[in-house]
Design an enzyme around this catalytic site. Structure first.
Site, mmCIF file in Angstrom:
data_model
loop_
_atom_site.group_PDB
_atom_site.id
_atom_site.type_symbol
_atom_site.label_atom_id
_atom_site.label_comp_id
_atom_site.label_asym_id
_atom_site.label_seq_id
_atom_site.Cartn_x
_atom_site.Cartn_y
_atom_site.Cartn_z
ATOM 1 N N VAL A 1 -91.535 -5.905 31.137
ATOM 2 C CA VAL A 1 -92.327 -6.085 32.357
ATOM 3 C C VAL A 1 -92.570 -4.697 32.939
ATOM 4 O O VAL A 1 -91.631 -3.928 33.165
ATOM 5 C CB VAL A 1 -91.600 -6.997 33.362
ATOM 6 C CG1 VAL A 1 -92.356 -7.038 34.686
ATOM 7 C CG2 VAL A 1 -91.455 -8.401 32.771
ATOM 8 N N HIS B 1 -70.252 -1.489 34.808
ATOM 9 C CA HIS B 1 -70.282 -2.568 35.794
ATOM 10 C C HIS B 1 -71.135 -2.176 37.009
ATOM 11 O O HIS B 1 -70.687 -2.326 38.147
ATOM 12 C CB HIS B 1 -68.866 -2.885 36.289
ATOM 13 C CG HIS B 1 -68.023 -3.622 35.307
ATOM 14 N ND1 HIS B 1 -66.693 -3.892 35.526
ATOM 15 C CD2 HIS B 1 -68.306 -4.176 34.113
ATOM 16 C CE1 HIS B 1 -66.195 -4.570 34.511
ATOM 17 N NE2 HIS B 1 -67.155 -4.741 33.627
ATOM 18 N N HIS C 1 -63.932 -8.304 36.335
ATOM 19 C CA HIS C 1 -65.104 -8.156 35.475
ATOM 20 C C HIS C 1 -66.195 -9.017 36.102
ATOM 21 O O HIS C 1 -65.910 -9.966 36.827
ATOM 22 C CB HIS C 1 -64.786 -8.620 34.060
ATOM 23 C CG HIS C 1 -63.825 -7.712 33.350
ATOM 24 N ND1 HIS C 1 -64.158 -6.978 32.243
ATOM 25 C CD2 HIS C 1 -62.538 -7.414 33.624
ATOM 26 C CE1 HIS C 1 -63.112 -6.267 31.851
ATOM 27 N NE2 HIS C 1 -62.115 -6.515 32.666
HETATM 28 C C1 FAD Z 1 -70.569 -3.246 27.350
HETATM 29 C C2 FAD Z 1 -70.272 -4.138 28.487
HETATM 30 C C3 FAD Z 1 -69.028 -4.775 28.563
HETATM 31 C C4 FAD Z 1 -68.763 -5.630 29.607
HETATM 32 N N1 FAD Z 1 -67.609 -6.349 29.596
HETATM 33 C C5 FAD Z 1 -67.478 -7.388 30.451
HETATM 34 C C6 FAD Z 1 -66.436 -8.315 30.294
HETATM 35 O O1 FAD Z 1 -65.588 -8.198 29.396
HETATM 36 N N2 FAD Z 1 -66.381 -9.356 31.162
HETATM 37 C C7 FAD Z 1 -67.295 -9.517 32.160
HETATM 38 O O2 FAD Z 1 -67.204 -10.472 32.932
HETATM 39 N N3 FAD Z 1 -68.278 -8.613 32.359
HETATM 40 C C8 FAD Z 1 -68.404 -7.588 31.495
HETATM 41 N N4 FAD Z 1 -69.448 -6.725 31.627
HETATM 42 C C9 FAD Z 1 -70.327 -6.850 32.797
HETATM 43 C C10 FAD Z 1 -71.279 -8.028 32.738
HETATM 44 O O3 FAD Z 1 -71.579 -8.362 31.405
HETATM 45 C C11 FAD Z 1 -72.558 -7.656 33.497
HETATM 46 O O4 FAD Z 1 -72.216 -7.224 34.795
HETATM 47 C C12 FAD Z 1 -73.506 -8.824 33.638
HETATM 48 O O5 FAD Z 1 -73.733 -9.416 32.373
HETATM 49 C C13 FAD Z 1 -74.824 -8.350 34.228
HETATM 50 O O6 FAD Z 1 -75.726 -9.432 34.309
HETATM 51 P P1 FAD Z 1 -77.222 -9.193 34.821
HETATM 52 O O7 FAD Z 1 -77.894 -10.500 34.724
HETATM 53 O O8 FAD Z 1 -77.153 -8.511 36.136
HETATM 54 O O9 FAD Z 1 -77.855 -8.132 33.813
HETATM 55 P P2 FAD Z 1 -78.053 -8.235 32.225
HETATM 56 O O10 FAD Z 1 -77.247 -9.330 31.660
HETATM 57 O O11 FAD Z 1 -77.844 -6.887 31.679
HETATM 58 O O12 FAD Z 1 -79.573 -8.677 32.067
HETATM 59 C C14 FAD Z 1 -80.687 -7.841 32.305
HETATM 60 C C15 FAD Z 1 -81.742 -8.177 31.263
HETATM 61 O O13 FAD Z 1 -83.001 -7.656 31.670
HETATM 62 C C16 FAD Z 1 -83.646 -7.075 30.539
HETATM 63 N N5 FAD Z 1 -84.617 -6.114 31.065
HETATM 64 C C17 FAD Z 1 -84.383 -4.938 31.677
HETATM 65 N N6 FAD Z 1 -85.539 -4.364 32.061
HETATM 66 C C18 FAD Z 1 -86.528 -5.203 31.688
HETATM 67 C C19 FAD Z 1 -87.935 -5.169 31.830
HETATM 68 N N7 FAD Z 1 -88.564 -4.161 32.444
HETATM 69 N N8 FAD Z 1 -88.660 -6.192 31.305
HETATM 70 C C20 FAD Z 1 -88.038 -7.225 30.689
HETATM 71 N N9 FAD Z 1 -86.693 -7.303 30.541
HETATM 72 C C21 FAD Z 1 -85.959 -6.308 31.054
HETATM 73 C C22 FAD Z 1 -82.512 -6.487 29.749
HETATM 74 O O14 FAD Z 1 -82.877 -6.239 28.413
HETATM 75 C C23 FAD Z 1 -81.438 -7.565 29.899
HETATM 76 O O15 FAD Z 1 -81.551 -8.560 28.920
HETATM 77 C C24 FAD Z 1 -69.725 -5.823 30.628
HETATM 78 C C25 FAD Z 1 -70.946 -5.164 30.568
HETATM 79 C C26 FAD Z 1 -71.234 -4.339 29.508
HETATM 80 C C27 FAD Z 1 -72.572 -3.683 29.440
#
Ligand code: FAD
Ligand code: NAG
Ligand code: NAG
Ligand code: NAG
Ligand code: NAG
Ligand code: NAG
Ligand code: NAG
Length: 585
Positions: free
Chosen positions: A242, A522, A565
């Site tokens: 996007v 995080h 987490h």
């Molecule tokens: C490596 C790692 C390990 C972790 N370990 C843990 C754990 O063990 N336990 C736990 O509870 N939490 C853990 N976390 C934290 C947790 O997973 C995240 O805080 C949470 O999943 C974030 O959710 P979100 O929906 O905010 O973002 P996300 O799940 O990251 O979703 C954002 C999405 O938007 C997409 N996106 C971005 N920009 C655009 C755009 N311009 N157009 C279209 N799509 C786009 C991305 O590709 C992604 O799919 C971890 C995180 C990471 C990265």
């Protein structure tokens, strides 16, 4: 071994012969989507995005488009096999966002977002940490339920907990059924209970399905896979970025009419701009780094940032991208051959000390320092927030959580096994509740370009003191039975931080930390849910202030960090967001 469960997820439901338009399921082709209208458009098919889309599309009369930048990698073992945790890092499934000082914030660039590549730890913060969210909103919004009582039912709604089996119980697994959901989409297994206060040592459940060989239960696997062939009103377009939100009204309140997007693969930054129209709402779920960046690209943000980039500021919302709160990790390890390592799978044991446990008899001095330093810290961090005055209020809420609730300030995450990074037992240790504030800011009008991420690591020196205290306490734990009886001594940092009567000098520990710390991945707070005078970007209904129909539903909205987490809370927030959106129609 899990492939049978995954079927032919990619494209099976969007056979163009069978379905002309609109398409449904998962597709990587904009055909039949470009130029179409949907009730809701969700930006980002990650943890929160797929949760909200799945709930909204429960009503067959409602149409939903999700646009996800990453590919559909559900059949990639780096995703479905949680035993391969970290294999996705720095590959095509990871944004690997660079932050300052050479640090990286890994983040899922794949269907399911970070839930598809994370460590799967299933933990929650303390009750008081959620209750604080309400105190930072308008009093009149108290009944919206941004507190433990209002959020806990939604965290439970997302969860399908599988109780430990007889073998796990024999090995000490315990659980409290009252704190788990039993019929939600996200499987969690192997538990020692995650009740309302995490200040303890626990074996934690993971977001995996014990009954399916520990298959990772990502948002894609849980909220999308079971319904993708039947929800003809929901389409997810992958490998498309996007590029901005399109507005039909640019006076306040701004009205979004849809989005612009472009093809995005690891070999293509598409030059064609496609569009899709939103009849009702545009919902941002691109994560804490990209949701604010998309707002900025769309003319919503600080005019001081947008002006020099020649982006017309439609809404001078100064705090878009600010209030960034990210944690800092340092490792310690000790060697030996005596550890009774057994079993397989991801690690799940965590200790969560609070300030009083970190400082022992020196706690009083640290408490006094915290209480008296808030105005100074607020002034020093104001450049990354709304104002010193606003930050002071937020910091007082944060301090209250540390002092009165005694919430954990450090996570010690034990990593055992014959092949750990360092030696026989290692611990990743991080400071959970930083006072330092950073920001995310786009650097050009090119939507493919990563925003600049300035975490402002350890800018408030207290954050560094906490990290030092955590490492000193861990050194003490390493030297105390039973670990000391089993180990041949500390190997990391070992002699690099010479011992003294205090367990190593603060200066030596600080040098070790500054040379070796990593980002915890995080990030939160970049479109914070706060009342306006505190610098909120979204209100208690997750709506961006002064817009009619744009919400943010992901980790960006957390006003302050949690002693946890994040994914279990992100799911709860997204579940609650879906109900707020449904109720608004
Ligand atoms: C490596 C790692 C390990 C972790 N370990 C843990 C754990 O063990 N336990 C736990 O509870 N939490 C853990 N976390 C934290 C947790 O997973 C995240 O805080 C949470 O999943 C974030 O959710 P979100 O929906 O905010 O973002 P996300 O799940 O990251 O979703 C954002 C999405 O938007 C997409 N996106 C971005 N920009 C655009 C755009 N311009 N157009 C279209 N799509 C786009 C991305 O590709 C992604 O799919 C971890 C995180 C990471 C990265
Ligand atoms: C490109 O991305 C696809 C889909 O994520 C992945 O399978 C492939 O390995 C990537 N190729 C390269 C060269 O990174
Ligand atoms: C903004 O526009 C001005 C005037 O057209 C131009 O001189 C300047 O280079 C532009 N800046 C950017 C960052 O594009
Ligand atoms: C802390 O204080 C108690 C009581 O005054 C004392 O017995 C104990 O030795 C002290 N601990 C440390 C580590 O100084
Ligand atoms: C540990 O590493 C060794 C050497 O690379 C390898 O042979 C062994 O299979 C590994 N063990 C496990 C449990 O992964
Ligand atoms: C896409 O754009 C980004 C930012 O401009 C650039 O770094 C990257 O190399 C581009 N990728 C391709 C495949 O052109
Ligand atoms: C904090 O950041 C400011 C710049 O914003 C810098 O001047 C100051 O030295 C930093 N302080 C520390 C302790 O890093």
């Amino acid at each position: 071994m899990f492939l049978t469960l995954l079927l032919l997820a990619v494209g099976s439901s969007v056979s163009k012969a069978a379905i002309a338009s609109p398409v449904f399921g998962v597709t990587s082709s904009p055909d039949g989507i470009d130029g179409q209208s949907y009730d809701y458009i969700v930006i980002g098919g990650g943890t929160a995005g797929l949760t909200v889309a799945s709930r909204l599309s429960e009503d067959p009369a409602v149409s939903v488009l999700v646009v996800e930048a990453g590919a559909d990698d559900r059949d990639n073992p780096e995703v479905f096999d949680i035993y391969e945790f970290t294999a996705a890092f720095f590959g095509p499934l990871d944004w690997a966002y660079p932050a300052e000082e050479g640090r990286t914030i890994n983040s899922g660039k794949t269907l399911g977002g970070s839930s598809s590549i994370n460590g799967g730890l299933w933990t929650r913060g303390s009750m008081a940490q959620y209750d604080a969210w309400t105190t930072l909103l308008e009093e009149s919004d108290a009944d919206v339920g941004w507190n433990w009582n209002g959020l806990f039912p939604y965290m439970r709604k997302s969860e399908h907990f599988l109780p430990p089996n007889a073998d796990q119980i024999t090995k000490g697994a315990e659980f409290d059924p009252a704190v788990h959901g039993s019929s939600g989409p996200v499987f969690s297994s192997f538990s020692h209970g995650i009740a309302g206060h995490p200040n303890c040592v626990t074996m934690n459940p993971l977001s995996i399905n014990y009954d399916a060989n520990d298959l990772r239960s990502s948002s894609a696997q849980s909220y999308l896979t079971p319904v993708e062939n039947t929800r003809m009103n929901w389409v997810t377009l992958v490998q498309h970025l996007v590029t901005k939100i399109v507005w039909s009204q640019t006076t306040i309140p701004l009205v979004a009419s849809g989005i612009e997007f472009a093809t995005y693969t690891n070999t293509t930054n598409g030059t064609t701009r496609y569009t899709a129209h939103a009849r009702k709402e545009v919902i941002l779920a691109a994560g804490a780094i990209r949701s604010p960046a998309i707002l900025q690209l769309s003319g919503v943000g600080d005019s001081d940032l947008l002006g020099p980039l020649n982006i017309t500021t439609l809404l001078d919302l100064k705090t878009v991208g600010k209030n960034l709160q990210e944690q800092t990790n340092t490792a310690m390890a000790c060697g030996g051959t005596g550890f009774p390592v057994d079993g397989t799978g991801p690690d799940d044991t965590i200790a969560y000390p609070n300030l009083f446990q970190l400082f022992g008899n020196a706690s009083n001095a640290k408490v006094a320092e915290l209480e008296s330093s808030i105005p100074e810290w607020a002034a020093s961090q104001a450049v990354n927030a709304y104002s010193a005055e606003a930050l002071e209020t937020i910091f007082r809420a944060q301090a209250d959580i540390v002092l009165t609730d005694k919430a954990p300030m450090i996570e010690m995450y034990y990593v055992t096994g014959p092949n750990v990074t360092f030696d026989q037992i290692a611990v990743n240790l991080w400071q959970l509740l930083p006072f330092s504030r950073g920001q995310v800011a786009i650097v050009s009008t090119d939507p493919f370009e990563y925003p600049n991420i300035h975490v402002n690591y350890f800018n408030v020196s207290f954050d560094l003191d906490i990290q030092v205290a955590g490492l000193k306490l861990l050194r003490k734990i390493f030297r105390t039975p039973p670990i000391s009886d089993l180990s041949t001594g500390e190997t990391v940092p070992g002699a690099a931080v010479p011992d003294d009567a205090e367990g190593g000098s603060d200066a030596d520990w600080e040098a070790y930390i500054m040379a070796n710390f990593g980002s915890v991945m995080h990030p939160v707070g970049t479109t914070a849910m706060l009342r306006r005078e505190l610098g909120g970007v979204v209100d208690a209904h997750l709506k961006v202030y002064d817009t009619a129909n744009v919400r943010v539903v992901d980790a960006s909205i957390f006003p302050i960090q949690l002693s946890a987490h994040l994914s279990a809370t992100v799911y709860g927030v997204a579940e609650k967001a879906a109900d707020l959106i449904k109720a608004a129609q």
